[in-house]
Design an enzyme around this catalytic site. Structure first.
Site, PDB file in Angstrom:
ATOM      1  N   GLY A  99       0.818  -1.197   0.000  1.00  0.00           N
ATOM      2  CA  GLY A  99       0.000   0.000   0.000  1.00  0.00           C
ATOM      3  C   GLY A  99       0.854   1.249   0.000  1.00  0.00           C
ATOM      4  O   GLY A  99       2.063   1.197  -0.232  1.00  0.00           O
ATOM      5  N   ASP A 111      14.296  -8.687   5.483  1.00  0.00           N
ATOM      6  CA  ASP A 111      14.194  -7.790   4.318  1.00  0.00           C
ATOM      7  C   ASP A 111      15.007  -6.516   4.567  1.00  0.00           C
ATOM      8  O   ASP A 111      14.537  -5.414   4.294  1.00  0.00           O
ATOM      9  CB  ASP A 111      12.738  -7.453   4.026  1.00  0.00           C
ATOM     10  CG  ASP A 111      12.553  -6.907   2.597  1.00  0.00           C
ATOM     11  OD1 ASP A 111      13.431  -7.165   1.754  1.00  0.00           O
ATOM     12  OD2 ASP A 111      11.550  -6.227   2.352  1.00  0.00           O
TER      13      ASP A 111
END
Length: 815
Positions: free
Chosen positions: A509, A622
């Protein structure tokens, strides 16, 4: 025979000279001096005193450093406030027993202050690193004319005293260096405060940064990691003449040192012979709850909950509106005032760090019952406890006024009693009220979370073909243990999620900038309606980052689950993400080497906290330049915990069929086989460091001649001793070559192909900030650029043919 006499005489004279020189190896006598280039070494060879220059400075100082250890760490500096500008300095001992440091014009640069004059003085460097001026035949340090241990700098060594000598009028405390290259006094001090019952206090000038809590007979209340160990013992001496904290080595072969660094962090380092370097052993500052009074007066901090601050039982926020938005500085006030006429009672707490003792009184002879009665007789007394928890407990400690700097410490068994109005103390609180208080908070939080989840499920269930959006009824309630923001509040703050306020957009998003009514700037991460992957990551982010507090991790302020919206609210960081600077030639110029090195160290400390010091033991999975955000001062904050995983117990690695992350940063064993561990993050960190140094992305890097990846290119340059060809031109004109070379070397150790060869983050932090000899790195993973691509296609094809691994790669834009 007569002809032999001159030879014999010369031989005797030579032997006499040798004996004199041997005697003088660790000392100088009155009238003797030490010039630049000369040193004296302690009798056992542990320490050396002489002239030195910090790594990136031309100034000259007289200092004491480790002689046997390869790093030569400086532990004491004489003229730290007045450096010499050249090598003309001379250190002398006068006949009166005063040490003086002279410059080229015989001007006094530094001198030792003495309270009495000597008759036949010598200045001797002891094997403890103590430089002592004393009478030649007097080995009693209590009679020393002057000693360096009475004037510490930034380091506390074994057998030093941190505290006060009332008889001699001494206050021994640590003062940080101004910077790594400037030993002049910095802004931070670390001292034993004796204005109340003794506690250690870290200060930034006149502002308290953290406190240890009072000494309880075993350790300081707020430093649970200070426990019995095989390396050093410790204690507190408290008598009529002296009060001080000390430690002593249990194994002389394992040096240990406590250092207050230039950033105001207190760290203990132990020497490791195997690696020939210092390793970070512990620090009393582990998370945000160690920040002094982070929850204000009468508040309590619990790093495992979000929000981290609650009021003590019977207290309410003094400023409710700001408290809801995460400003806890005003603390809490009593819901019911005390009745000094005899109607007050006490609530018992355990498993807490005891409050700041600067407004306290103590008596070593009272028992706990006498202590309670003494508190009740004084209307200003607000709490009491035993002084000493050994055995059945003894002594009395009273607090007056507001209770400051309380936090949850699971290992604390000391009982602590808070004075309350009788109406606030029911029969249900006759036991451990601290535990009951926590239970009440948890139950309330669970009920609130269940209600919110129910509402979210009702509004979204039918929008997703019968699937509840984001959270199922099986989700743990603590996943949403965060302050809740209303949708209207966020709509107004972001200008109805205006495109002008959009900071970036990723796989989960968009992220928007917002401004609350109190002018606080925030970043709002809004989950996209059509992002199925994002629902899992949203839960992860809530579950993990809400429980993590560290200066190098992004700070979450709350969340919003309303109608079909799911949003996370973070602190706003104006400088966006690291990739905006290191991969941009124009903006990269503003990120000079000192800032880049600070970022490297900050990310390393953040990862160390995740892997070792946090309660959850998190693997980020990540780590990349896009997920390193920068605050006003360009300090790094690790962000985006959507892909993170935690380990419990003795777990150290795991396997997954759903490989997620970003190619170019993923380790080979994870990208190809789905195996991940803390060493996966170490690999990503190594890639990141090489990108910071070179200004080039690993993903897509292709050497024109050899088809090497950035990792392979860096390793080849290292092998050929051509490190500097890797350095980005924007920082090449002004940088510290030692730091750059060390950063590249450490990065190459991190990206070695075999995860067992890679260091852990504790070793990485140590290696970045020491001068120890580093092992030679083996060939890195994904040596050739094509090997990473092959790993990607291999994983994809395996998924298509065998459904063995689901490759989900996120490419997120800057936040």
């Amino acid at each position: 025979m007569e002809s032999c006499f001159p030879i014999l005489l010369c031989g005797l004279c030579f032997m006499s000279l040798v004996l004199q020189i041997s005697y003088a190896l660790d000392s100088i006598s009155a009238g003797q001096n030490i010039t630049d280039g000369q040193t004296i070494v302690s009798a056992g060879g542990n320490f050396e005193l002489g002239f030195f220059s910090p790594s990136n400075s031309k100034n000259r100082y007289v200092g004491i450093s480790y002689e046997k250890l390869s790093t030569g760490r400086v532990v004491w500096v004489a003229n730290r406030e007045n450096p010499l500008k050249d090598s003309s300095g001379v250190l002398k001992l006068t006949p009166e027993g005063v040490l003086i440091l002279l410059n080229l014009t015989d001007g006094v640069v530094w001198s030792s202050n003495v309270s009495r004059l000597a008759q036949n003085p010598i200045a001797q460097l002891l094997d403890s690193a103590n430089f002592v001026v004393k009478e030649e035949n007097d080995n009693d340090l209590g009679n020393a004319i002057w000693q360096s241990f009475d004037h510490p700098c930034n380091s506390l060594l074994a057998d030093m005293k941190l505290g006060k000598d009332r008889e001699k009028g001494l206050d021994r405390y640590l003062t940080s260096w101004k910077s790594r290259d400037d030993p002049s006094p910095g802004e931070f001090t670390y001292r034993l405060d004796t204005s109340g019952y003794p506690q250690l206090i870290l200060m930034n000038r006149s502002v308290v940064q953290s406190s240890s809590g009072p000494w309880n007979g075993i350790r300081f209340s707020g430093i649970p990691q200070l426990t019995q160990n095989a390396v050093f013992g410790f204690g507190l001496v408290f008598n009529q003449n002296e009060i001080y904290y000390y430690f002593n080595l249990l194994k002389s072969s394992v040096p240990s040192i406590l250092v207050l660094n230039e950033n105001g962090i207190v760290e203990r380092f132990n020497w490791v012979d195997r690696t020939q370097g210092w390793i970070l052993y512990s620090s009393p500052q582990t998370d945000d709850c160690d920040t002094y009074a982070s929850c204000g007066g009468n508040g309590s901090c619990n790093i495992a909950t979000s929000p981290k601050c609650t009021c003590l039982t019977g207290f309410v926020p003094k400023d409710p509106s700001n408290w809801e938005f995460g400003d806890w500085s005003n603390g809490c006030v009593r819901r019911t005032e005390l009745d000094c006429s005899g109607g007050d009672k006490f609530l018992k707490y355990t498993q807490v760090k005891l409050p700041d003792t600067r407004q306290s009184w103590f008596n070593e002879r009272m028992n706990l019952q006498e202590c309670e009665q003494t508190c009740l007789r004084n209307c200003s007394c607000t709490a009491y406890s035993n002084l000493d928890i050994r055995g059945q407990g003894s002594g009395c400690l009273l607090w007056f006024g507001v209770l400051m700097d309380i936090r949850l410490v699971n290992d604390n068994v000391q009982e602590f009693y808070v004075r309350m109005a009788a109406s606030e103390v029911g029969s249900s609180f006759s036991g451990n009220t601290g535990a009951r208080k926590s239970t009440g908070i948890i139950v309330g939080t669970v009920l609130s979370a269940v209600l919110l989840l129910g509402i979210a499920a009702v509004f979204t269930k039918y929008r997703k073909d019968g699937q509840i959006f984001g959270f199922s009824h099986q989700s743990r309630s603590e996943d949403l243990d965060l302050p809740m923001f209303g949708l209207t509040t966020l709509v107004n703050a972001t200008g109805n999620f205006s495109e002008d306020n959009k900071l970036g957009e990723g796989g989960f998003g968009a992220v928007y900038k917002g401004v609350l009514k109190n002018d606080q700037e925030i970043a709002v991460k809004r989950l996209s309606e059509n992002s199925r992957q994002g629902q899992v990551e949203f839960k992860n982010e809530v579950a993990y980052i809400a429980k993590l507090q560290h200066r190098n991790l992004i700070k979450i302020l709350g969340c919003c689950i309303q109608v079909d919206e799911m949003m996370l609210i973070y602190e706003f960081l104006p400088n966006r993400s690291l990739d905006c600077f290191i991969f941009d030639q124009e903006r990269g110029v503003s990120l000079d080497w000192p800032r880049r090195f600070t970022i490297i160290n900050g990310v390393a400390l953040g990862l160390l906290y995740l892997h070792r010091d946090s309660r959850l033991r998190i693997i980020h999975r990540d780590l990349k330049a896009e997920n390193i955000l920068l605050d006003n001062e360009m300090n790094p904050k690790i962000s985006d915990f959507g892909l993170a995983r935690s380990f419990g117990g003795n777990e150290s690695e795991a396997n997954t069929k759903r490989v997620v992350g970003t190619f170019g940063y993923m380790s080979p064993e994870y990208a190809i086989n789905g195996f991940y561990s803390v060493k996966s993050d170490v690999f990503s960190f190594g890639v990141l460091v090489l990108e910071i140094v070179s200004g080039k992305r690993n993903r897509g890097f292709n050497h024109p001649d050899k088809c090497l990846s950035l990792l392979g290119y860096a390793w080849t340059l290292s092998r050929d001793q051509k490190f500097m060809e890797l350095v980005n031109p924007s920082i090449a004109s002004a940088f510290n070559p030692v730091e750059v070379l060390r950063s590249i070397h450490v990065a190459l150790l991190c990206v070695q192909n075999n995860p067992h060869d890679r260091p852990e983050m504790s070793s990485v932090v140590m290696m970045l900030n020491s001068e120890s000899t580093l092992p030679q790195p083996k060939q890195p993973g994904f040596f050739y650029e094509t090997s990473a691509s092959e790993a990607s296609s291999s994983s994809d094809s395996r998924h298509k043919k065998y459904s063995a691994n689901e490759i989900t790669i996120s490419h997120l834009l800057p936040r």
